[in-house]
Scaffold this motif. Structure first.
Motif, PDB file in Angstrom:
ATOM      1  N   GLU A 192     -82.143  19.358  14.187  1.00 19.36           N
ATOM      2  CA  GLU A 192     -82.785  18.867  15.413  1.00 19.36           C
ATOM      3  C   GLU A 192     -84.290  18.826  15.169  1.00 19.36           C
ATOM      4  O   GLU A 192     -84.863  19.785  14.651  1.00 19.36           O
ATOM      5  CB  GLU A 192     -82.452  19.872  16.529  1.00 19.36           C
ATOM      6  CG  GLU A 192     -82.785  19.458  17.904  1.00 19.36           C
ATOM      7  CD  GLU A 192     -82.313  20.526  18.922  1.00 19.36           C
ATOM      8  OE1 GLU A 192     -81.423  21.323  18.606  1.00 19.36           O
ATOM      9  OE2 GLU A 192     -82.884  20.543  20.021  1.00 19.36           O
TER      10      GLU A 192
ATOM     11  N   ASP B 200     -84.468  27.530  23.813  1.00 15.74           N
ATOM     12  CA  ASP B 200     -84.896  26.703  22.691  1.00 15.74           C
ATOM     13  C   ASP B 200     -83.860  26.736  21.568  1.00 15.74           C
ATOM     14  O   ASP B 200     -83.559  25.722  20.944  1.00 15.74           O
ATOM     15  CB  ASP B 200     -86.253  27.179  22.181  1.00 15.74           C
ATOM     16  CG  ASP B 200     -86.788  26.281  21.083  1.00 15.74           C
ATOM     17  OD1 ASP B 200     -87.241  25.165  21.419  1.00 15.74           O
ATOM     18  OD2 ASP B 200     -86.723  26.670  19.901  1.00 15.74           O
ATOM     19  N   GLU B 201     -83.307  27.914  21.316  1.00 20.74           N
ATOM     20  CA  GLU B 201     -82.273  28.038  20.283  1.00 20.74           C
ATOM     21  C   GLU B 201     -81.030  27.223  20.632  1.00 20.74           C
ATOM     22  O   GLU B 201     -80.433  26.585  19.778  1.00 20.74           O
ATOM     23  CB  GLU B 201     -81.866  29.512  20.122  1.00 20.74           C
ATOM     24  CG  GLU B 201     -82.846  30.359  19.360  1.00 20.74           C
ATOM     25  CD  GLU B 201     -82.859  30.032  17.878  1.00 20.74           C
ATOM     26  OE1 GLU B 201     -81.808  30.189  17.234  1.00 20.74           O
ATOM     27  OE2 GLU B 201     -83.909  29.617  17.376  1.00 20.74           O
TER      28      GLU B 201
ATOM     29  N   GLY C 212     -80.805  24.584  22.587  1.00 23.23           N
ATOM     30  CA  GLY C 212     -81.005  23.141  22.730  1.00 23.23           C
ATOM     31  C   GLY C 212     -80.553  22.679  24.102  1.00 23.23           C
ATOM     32  O   GLY C 212     -80.344  23.501  25.010  1.00 23.23           O
ATOM     33  N   ASP C 213     -80.357  21.364  24.231  1.00 19.81           N
ATOM     34  CA  ASP C 213     -80.093  20.764  25.545  1.00 19.81           C
ATOM     35  C   ASP C 213     -78.902  21.409  26.253  1.00 19.81           C
ATOM     36  O   ASP C 213     -77.759  21.239  25.833  1.00 19.81           O
ATOM     37  CB  ASP C 213     -79.798  19.273  25.390  1.00 19.81           C
ATOM     38  CG  ASP C 213     -80.925  18.554  24.676  1.00 19.81           C
ATOM     39  OD1 ASP C 213     -82.089  18.782  25.027  1.00 19.81           O
ATOM     40  OD2 ASP C 213     -80.621  17.765  23.755  1.00 19.81           O
TER      41      ASP C 213
ATOM     42  N   SER D 260     -85.078  16.935  20.404  1.00 23.79           N
ATOM     43  CA  SER D 260     -83.892  17.435  21.104  1.00 23.79           C
ATOM     44  C   SER D 260     -82.752  16.485  20.777  1.00 23.79           C
ATOM     45  O   SER D 260     -82.982  15.300  20.498  1.00 23.79           O
ATOM     46  CB  SER D 260     -84.107  17.508  22.620  1.00 23.79           C
ATOM     47  OG  SER D 260     -83.816  16.271  23.223  1.00 23.79           O
ATOM     48  N   ILE D 261     -81.543  17.015  20.781  1.00 18.96           N
ATOM     49  CA  ILE D 261     -80.396  16.178  20.419  1.00 18.96           C
ATOM     50  C   ILE D 261     -80.310  14.983  21.358  1.00 18.96           C
ATOM     51  O   ILE D 261     -80.078  13.850  20.931  1.00 18.96           O
ATOM     52  CB  ILE D 261     -79.096  17.013  20.416  1.00 18.96           C
ATOM     53  CG1 ILE D 261     -79.122  18.003  19.253  1.00 18.96           C
ATOM     54  CG2 ILE D 261     -77.863  16.115  20.319  1.00 18.96           C
ATOM     55  CD1 ILE D 261     -77.949  18.958  19.183  1.00 18.96           C
ATOM     56  N   THR D 262     -80.557  15.222  22.638  1.00 19.90           N
ATOM     57  CA  THR D 262     -80.469  14.122  23.610  1.00 19.90           C
ATOM     58  C   THR D 262     -81.513  13.054  23.314  1.00 19.90           C
ATOM     59  O   THR D 262     -81.203  11.848  23.322  1.00 19.90           O
ATOM     60  CB  THR D 262     -80.661  14.656  25.038  1.00 19.90           C
ATOM     61  OG1 THR D 262     -79.766  15.748  25.240  1.00 19.90           O
ATOM     62  CG2 THR D 262     -80.384  13.586  26.064  1.00 19.90           C
TER      63      THR D 262
ATOM     64  N   LYS E 106     -85.613  22.151  13.248  1.00 23.89           N
ATOM     65  CA  LYS E 106     -84.731  23.315  13.110  1.00 23.89           C
ATOM     66  C   LYS E 106     -83.696  22.955  12.058  1.00 23.89           C
ATOM     67  O   LYS E 106     -83.246  21.812  11.997  1.00 23.89           O
ATOM     68  CB  LYS E 106     -84.003  23.579  14.424  1.00 23.89           C
ATOM     69  CG  LYS E 106     -84.882  24.191  15.481  1.00 23.89           C
ATOM     70  CD  LYS E 106     -84.054  24.452  16.722  1.00 23.89           C
ATOM     71  CE  LYS E 106     -84.968  24.755  17.881  1.00 23.89           C
ATOM     72  NZ  LYS E 106     -84.298  24.550  19.163  1.00 23.89           N
TER      73      LYS E 106
END
Lengths: 365, 124
Positions: free
Chosen positions: A30, B33-34, B36-37, A33-35, A18
């Motif tokens: 990203e 999804d947009e 994120g976590d 995932s950021i995590t 993204k």
């Protein structure tokens, strides 16, 4: 004007990244995932495309003199191959940008290279050439940002990963030193630097070699975007240009921003007198870490108050720390509230959340 | 990338869904999804009265904070308290265990919402 794209843009698109706009560049924010990316850098290794960082090259007899007068640190202390964290300030001592200055090896075409933040390269090029002309200095300044790609390989496994590709000599580089090494047939300037708090290297290379360098790491290394770069730097209390300081919206001196170590008042530079006066008088506000003791996430622009509700500062960065699982923030508070352990409130959507002032880093080094 | 859009739900342009049978409300697969976590969810209390399109709660991810809007007006009859300790359920199972609240609502209000096909077109 359209957004600038890094030479690795196609690679990132194919990998399903993204993207986000940052400093006029369209960069991957990203991949997975950021995590996941954050954790990879803390526990093994990750690779970041940081080609949005600028590259300004200086050569000629007065290269050192020009840098010395436009950056706050003492450039004359650098030996060939040394890197130095520094800031560029205006007459008031407010930070225009922070940067890393490299002194290049003897015999190189370029004497110094410095790396402004994303989108600041043109402004810095202007500043350097204008002052050069004004002061009559003999130095060639080139904005080489479009000619180079840059990646950061960071994490406890990063030194071995880089050594396996660039040669064991890179392991001899102490922090803030750099040397040339070949990776996948590409000549790279390999520096033992980074902005995640972990061991690691930053590699600068001609942009047509970017794909080869990236591919050399991509199979063994988590690709990471700007999202995890942001959470990683926050856990160490590292500043983000344009957010934790901004020349117009939130002008801050290096002393206020907690990076007084970049200022050498023995040298003459733009902003020196203002900074000397501030060092003498002391700062009114200080850059601090914040740990929320209640549920909520601090964000840029949130107010910091006393428990009684009097405003004493503002959050400039914040997130839920992936490593700690706790909400952390960075910001400026009145000096009277800057001591470790002081209780303040961060106002989250109208409600003051009990918060402890803490000197970063938030995690053990 | 294709996102799950269950056929038995109604949707809002702002990416919330409502189950017409149970009144259960959540955010869509696309929305999670947009974002994120997801690290934090702030929800109303049982018994709160909401108007359609009221911002009734907040979902915070690591990178952003987003208001959640009520698809229809009604009374909050249940709140997913599990999300207090496991906000990641919103990412893992947005149409299942990651639901947010349940509403007691008037079915006529569903006419103003997007059908699954309309919503698919929006996120295409």
């Amino acid at each position: 004007m359209g957004l600038r794209t890094p030479p690795l843009y196609g690679r990132h698109e194919d990998r399903g990244a993204k993207f986000t706009e940052f400093g006029g560049w369209e960069m991957p924010v990203e991949f997975d995932s950021i995590t996941a990316e954050h954790t990879a850098v803390r526990e093994s290794a990750g690779i970041f495309d940081v080609s949005h960082m600028g590259e300004i090259e200086l050569s000629g007899p007065d290269a050192e003199a020009l840098l010395q007068r436009l950056t706050t640190n003492d450039v004359s202390a650098l030996d060939p191959g040394d890197a130095q964290y520094s800031t560029i300030t205006n007459e008031d001592g407010a930070i225009l940008d922070d940067t890393v200055v490299y002194r290049m090896p003897e015999g190189d075409d370029v004497d110094y290279l410095f790396v402004p933040n994303a989108g600041h390269d043109e402004q810095m090029y202007e500043r350097w050439t204008t002052h050069r002309d004004e002061w009559g200095l003999d130095v060639t300044v080139e904005n080489a940002t479009e000619e180079y790609g840059m990646v950061a390989v960071q994490g406890p496994d990063a030194p071995d990963l880089v050594a396996a590709r660039a040669g064991e000599d890179v392991l001899d580089l102490s922090p803030f030193t750099a040397a040339y090494a070949e990776v996948a047939g590409v000549d790279c300037w390999v520096a033992n630097t980074g902005y995640t708090g972990e061991d690691g290297f930053e590699l600068v290379f001609p942009s047509d070699g970017a794909g080869a360098v990236w591919d050399a790491f991509a199979s063994d290394c988590q690709p990471c975007g700007l999202g995890s770069r942001d959470t990683l730097r926050m856990e160490y209390g590292f500043l983000l240009s344009g957010q934790d300081f901004h020349p117009e919206e939130n002008p801050r001196t290096p002393f206020e921003a907690g990076i007084g170590f970049t200022v050498d008042l023995e040298t003459e530079f733009v902003g020196r007198d203002a900074l000397a006066a501030q060092q003498e008088a002391g700062v009114d506000e200080e850059f601090v870490g914040l740990v929320l003791q209640e549920r909520g996430v601090p964000r840029h622009g949130y107010e910091i108050t006393t428990p009684d509700g009097d405003t004493v500062g503002e959050v400039t960065s914040g997130t839920m720390s992936p490593t700690l699982g706790e909400p952390i923030g960075l910001g400026y508070v009145d000096a009277a509230y800057a001591e470790d352990g002081t209780t303040v409130h961060v106002v989250v959507r109208g409600t003051g959340k009990r918060t402890t002032v803490t000197t970063p880093p938030f995690i053990d080094q | 990338m294709s996102f799950d859009v269950p056929d038995d739900l109604y949707y809002l342009e702002s990416h919330e869904w409502i189950d017409p049978q149970t009144g259960r409300v959540g955010i869509s697969d696309f929305a999670q999804d947009e974002l994120g976590d997801v690290v934090f969810v702030e929800l109303p209390a049982e018994g709160d009265e909401l108007d359609a399109e009221d911002a009734f709660g907040v979902v915070e991810s690591i990178k952003a904070v987003s208001d959640i809007y009520a698809p229809v007006g009604g009374e909050v009859t249940a709140v997913n308290d599990t999300l207090e300790d496991q906000p990641e359920l919103v990412n893992e199972d947005p149409f299942g265990d990651g639901w947010l609240v349940e509403l007691d609502f008037d079915e006529a209000a569903l006419e103003d919402l997007l059908s699954p096909d309309d919503y698919r077109d929006q996120i295409a």
